[in-house]
Scaffold this active site. Structure first.
Site: not given
Length: 385
Positions: A85, A330, A334
């Site tokens: 990520c 959030k 993402h």
């Protein structure tokens, strides 16, 4: 060493983008960034692409060549960067080093991920490849499970409450309402977060970032080139990267992000800044507990005090240090390979004074923080107006 400026930014909408292909997303964001910078393709010395897992999400490898081709930028050299990520954040650092070293005067850094073309089960299986396969994934662990354990331990060690975790989601959703590219532009309450579907105790559905398609892109240039193309460059004055163990059980404390601490120290030293100098930050909040680890590791508050710091409104717009004005992972979304680049886009908007209703008044120094896995990699950048 050359001073490195952001002279152009571009971003797609984040969300479930069924009518966009992987390459469509990158080309859209890249075109917007190049137009924003006012450059021509011939000015670009190199391309860096953050992408976690094109091979598993869209069955496509050889990503860098694909992007250069579809963007009409052949034969410009292109390189794919993978760090789970944190792929986008590490791609930014590679671009910064290329310009700072004098290797190139202008580079394009992008990130893209198309995550919704496969089932949720396969997405989870793909994401968990960023965890330790022998000791975590093989035994059925997922990232909600890993972060759920971190949250429980944080609550045990420091007295963090379930409501304090929920406040992270409430704040970030409120910010996303004013972000036209965000995936979730609606309010949530503490009660809604607490009462949403349990995912991995104590984390519920509204504690978790979503599955997202999207792309982000920036154009970096030397200070000399920036003066040719841009009236309002934003400079990247600090860049830090660090690693830690992938498996939670190998860490001295699972409630402290060593990679974040070490990457931020590197970035602060390079920029000549301290945590108190930061006006606005984009931090990695893949789960609500992750934002608490981030603000503690970045030095915005003491280790263990992130819950109280958030509950007191210190990380809200108008607070001591606004965090995730974009809505964060959030609520903004993402798309894992794009996240670290999108964070730089948001801070650039903030420092240019172009963030609209989510603008932080007088923002002059910003920070981005991008994490791979449960903390095995961290990238931190400091930007100045």
């Amino acid at each position: 060493m050359n001073r490195v400026a952001v002279i152009g930014v571009g971003l797609t909408k984040f969300g479930e983008l069924w009518d966009h292909s992987f390459s469509d997303l990158f080309v859209e964001a890249g075109s917007a960034a190049i137009i924003d910078a006012g450059i021509d393709g011939k000015d670009i010395g190199s391309i860096y692409v953050g992408n976690m897992s094109g091979g598993r999400f869209v069955n496509q490898e050889h990503i860098a060549s694909l992007i250069a081709d579809h963007a009409g930028l052949n034969p410009v050299p292109a390189t794919r960067i993978e760090a789970a990520c944190a792929s986008g954040g590490i791609a930014v650092r590679q671009g910064v080093m290329a310009v700072a070293s004098g290797m190139h005067d202008v580079v394009v850094v992008g990130g893209a991920e198309k995550m919704t073309d496969i089932t949720t089960e396969k997405v989870i299986q793909t994401l968990v490849t960023a965890a330790d396969q022998e000791w975590e994934a093989f035994l059925g662990m997922t990232f909600p499970g890993l972060y759920g354990m971190i949250a429980r331990r944080h609550m045990h060690e420091f007295g963090t409450t379930r409501e304090q975790l929920a406040e992270v989601a409430v704040k970030n959703h409120a910010n996303a309402k004013n972000n036209p590219t965000a995936q979730f532009r609606f309010d949530v309450t503490v009660e809604k977060v607490l009462n949403s579907t349990m995912v991995a105790d104590p984390l519920t559905l509204l504690d978790c970032s979503p599955i997202t398609d999207g792309a982000a892109c920036i154009v970096l240039a030397t200070e000399e080139k920036a003066r040719e193309f841009c009236d309002s460059p934003v400079y990247i004055t600090g860049a830090g990267q660090s690693t830690s163990t992938i498996a939670l059980h190998d860490r001295e404390r699972m409630t402290v992000s060593d990679a974040t601490i070490n990457a931020s120290k590197m970035a602060y030293k390079m920029a000549g800044k301290t945590p108190g100098d930061i006006d606005v930050a984009e931090a990695h909040d893949c789960f609500t507990i992750a934002e608490l680890l981030a603000i503690e590791g970045l030095g915005f508050c003491d280790i263990g005090s992130g819950g109280r710091f958030t509950e007191e409104g210190c990380t809200a717009i108008g607070g001591e240090i606004p965090v995730n004005t974009s809505g964060g992972l959030k609520a903004k979304g993402h798309p894992v390979g794009a996240t670290g680049v999108a964070q730089v886009v948001e801070i650039t908007y903030q420092l240019r004074g172009e963030a609209g209703m989510r603008q932080v008044d007088g923002a002059e120094v910003g920070l981005t923080h991008n994490v791979g896995g449960s903390g095995g990699t961290a990238a931190v950048h400091i930007l100045e107006r």
